[in-house]
Design a protein around this motif. Sequence first.
Motif, PDB file in Angstrom:
ATOM      1  N   ILE A 194      11.526   2.930  -4.189  1.00 42.68           N
ATOM      2  CA  ILE A 194      12.391   2.353  -3.309  1.00 42.68           C
ATOM      3  C   ILE A 194      12.062   3.110  -1.889  1.00 42.68           C
ATOM      4  N   PHE A 195      11.542   4.309  -1.943  1.00 40.23           N
ATOM      5  CA  PHE A 195      11.209   5.061  -0.732  1.00 40.23           C
ATOM      6  C   PHE A 195       9.805   4.384  -0.219  1.00 40.23           C
ATOM      7  N   GLY A 196       8.954   4.227  -1.212  1.00 45.32           N
ATOM      8  CA  GLY A 196       7.579   3.536  -0.772  1.00 45.32           C
ATOM      9  C   GLY A 196       7.922   2.349   0.008  1.00 45.32           C
ATOM     10  N   LEU A 197       8.819   1.467  -0.686  1.00 45.91           N
ATOM     11  CA  LEU A 197       8.958   0.012  -0.266  1.00 45.91           C
ATOM     12  C   LEU A 197       9.724   0.167   1.142  1.00 45.91           C
ATOM     13  N   GLY A 224       7.052   1.102   3.735  1.00 42.79           N
ATOM     14  CA  GLY A 224       6.183   0.450   4.113  1.00 42.79           C
ATOM     15  C   GLY A 224       6.609  -0.605   5.032  1.00 42.79           C
ATOM     16  N   ILE A 225       8.057  -1.009   4.727  1.00 45.71           N
ATOM     17  CA  ILE A 225       8.864  -2.059   5.632  1.00 45.71           C
ATOM     18  C   ILE A 225       9.094  -1.454   6.879  1.00 45.71           C
ATOM     19  N   GLY A 226       9.351  -0.132   7.132  1.00 44.27           N
ATOM     20  CA  GLY A 226       9.490   0.562   8.196  1.00 44.27           C
ATOM     21  C   GLY A 226       8.256   0.649   9.094  1.00 44.27           C
ATOM     22  N   VAL A 227       6.829   0.750   8.400  1.00 47.97           N
ATOM     23  CA  VAL A 227       5.815   0.901   8.979  1.00 47.97           C
ATOM     24  C   VAL A 227       5.380  -0.517   9.503  1.00 47.97           C
ATOM     25  N   ALA A 228       5.705  -1.545   8.657  1.00 54.84           N
ATOM     26  CA  ALA A 228       5.590  -2.980   9.006  1.00 54.84           C
ATOM     27  C   ALA A 228       6.053  -3.436  10.511  1.00 54.84           C
ATOM     28  N   ILE A 229       7.535  -3.112  10.349  1.00 54.12           N
ATOM     29  CA  ILE A 229       8.377  -3.387  11.540  1.00 54.12           C
ATOM     30  C   ILE A 229       7.815  -2.796  12.869  1.00 54.12           C
ATOM     31  N   LEU A 272       1.010  -1.277  -0.056  1.00 57.73           N
ATOM     32  CA  LEU A 272       0.266   0.048  -0.105  1.00 57.73           C
ATOM     33  C   LEU A 272       0.881   1.223  -0.059  1.00 57.73           C
ATOM     34  N   PHE A 273       1.793   1.458   1.067  1.00 58.54           N
ATOM     35  CA  PHE A 273       2.676   2.425   0.971  1.00 58.54           C
ATOM     36  C   PHE A 273       3.586   2.630  -0.192  1.00 58.54           C
ATOM     37  N   THR A 274       3.973   1.497  -0.745  1.00 65.12           N
ATOM     38  CA  THR A 274       4.732   1.461  -2.180  1.00 65.12           C
ATOM     39  C   THR A 274       3.894   2.076  -3.007  1.00 65.12           C
ATOM     40  N   ALA A 275       2.432   1.555  -3.383  1.00 68.74           N
ATOM     41  CA  ALA A 275       1.764   2.047  -4.239  1.00 68.74           C
ATOM     42  C   ALA A 275       1.475   3.499  -4.107  1.00 68.74           C
ATOM     43  N   LEU A 276       1.344   3.912  -2.973  1.00 68.96           N
ATOM     44  CA  LEU A 276       1.109   5.181  -2.572  1.00 68.96           C
ATOM     45  C   LEU A 276       2.231   6.267  -3.026  1.00 68.96           C
ATOM     46  N   THR A 277       3.529   5.840  -2.685  1.00 64.05           N
ATOM     47  CA  THR A 277       4.510   6.655  -3.191  1.00 64.05           C
ATOM     48  C   THR A 277       5.034   6.460  -4.498  1.00 64.05           C
TER      49      THR A 277
END
Length: 426
Positions: free
Chosen positions: A402-405, A408-413, A34-39
Motif C-alpha cells: 500500500i505504501f509503495g503504491l 508511486g502515485i504521489g511521485v507520478a502526480i 517501480l516504487f511499489t516493487a521497491l517498498t
Amino acid sequence: MNVPVKTDIESPRELVEVKEIVNSLWSQRAIILLFTALTVTAAVTYAIWATPEYEVETSIRPVALSDLDELNESGLYKLLPKDALTRVGSAMQSYDVRLKFFKKNPQYLAPLQAPGVSLEETFEKFNEKAFSLESIDPKKSTSLTETIGLSLRYPQGIDGVNIVKDFTTFVIKSEKEKIASSFKTLVANRIAQVEKKLQSKKSEYEAQKDSKIAQLLEKDQLKKQVLQDELKALRQELQSRRQNRIKELDEAITIAKKLGIVKPTTPSALGDENQGRQGNMIRTEVNNQKIPLYFFGQSALEAERATLETRRSDDFTEPRIDEIQKELSLLATNREAALLKQRDNPELFLKDFADIRGELAHLEQLNVDFDRFDLAQVDKEATPPKSPIKPKKALIVGFGLIFGLMLGIGVAILRSALLSIRTFRR
C-alpha cells in the motif's frame, strides 16, 4: 417569482481532468510499479531477516485455605490465600527479584550478552519490555478467583518457556523462604519473651520469698525481745519481792524475840499464857484479820529467812516464766522461714508457672513444614508458542504494498504537475 436555474456546466471539465490524471498515471505506470516493487521488496526483506519475537504466558491463582492451615494454626503468623498470591505477584514485579533470578541462572541471558557487557546491563535492556504482569479481578472478569497472569516477550534464541517456568518457581520458593524466615524469627522472639517473663517471675518470687522470710524473722525477733524484756522484768520483780519478804521476816523475828515467841502461836494463845491456865478448856478462835508474821515464832521465821537468803532463782515461783521460756524455745527456729530457705525449685511455687512452661514448650516444639505447601498454584503452565508475534509478515508486506503504491502515485502526480508547469511557461 423567477428562480434562476443553476446548470452543472463544470462537470464535463472535471471529467476531462480526471481522465487526464488517469491517463497520466497510466503513462507513468512503470514509475508507480517501480516504487511499489521497491517498498514491497524492502518489506519482504525486513519480514524475512527481522528477528522473530515470541510470547509465552502463565497464570497463577490462590491455593486452598486448607493448604495454609498449618501455618495459620500456629497462632503466630496469619496468611490468607489472597494475601499469599499478592505477595507472589509483587515479587514477580520486583526488579530486584528478577535480577536475582537471572544472576542465579545466567545461562538464560547468555545468547543476548555481548562481549564486555555485564549481566546487569544485558538484563536492564531485556527487562524493559520483556515482562508483563496482569492481575485479573474476579469482579471484572469471568474468572471466579483472583488470578495473576505473567507474560514474557523474548527474541528467537532465548528459552522463554523455561524462563517463565523457572522464574515462577523461583519467586514462589523465595517468598516461601522469606515467610519461613519471618516465622522462625517470630518463634525465636516469642520464646525469648516467654523466657524473660519466666525469669521475671522467678526474680519476683525470690524477692517475695526473701521479703517474707525477713518479715517472719523480724516478727519473731520482735516477739523474742518482748518476751525477754518481760522475763527480765518478772525476775526483777520476784527478786524485789524476795528482798522485801526478807525485810518483813527480819522485823517479825525482832518482834518475836521481844515477845519471846519461839514456836508458832495465836493472839489468844499468847494472852492465855500471860494470864495462866485455869483447868481444861477448849478454845475456838474466829478471826477474819491477818495474823502478824511474828506469831509464827522465831524459829519458823528464821528458817524462812535463811531459805530466802540462800535461794539462787525465783523463776519457779512464777508460772508465767515457764510460759515465756516455752515461747522463747518455740521462737528459736521459725519453721516457715526455714522451709522457704530450703526451696530448691522455686518454679513449682510460681503463679501461672504451668501456663508459662506450657507456652514455652509449645513454642519450642512448634514446627511448620513449609515444603508441604506453596503460596500460589500454577493455573496455566507456560507452553512453547506456535508462532512468533513479531514480525507479522503478511501485515508488513501488505503495508509495504500500500505504501509503495501510494508513493508511486504521489511521485507520478508530482511529475505530471511539473511537466504541466514547464509546458505552460513555454
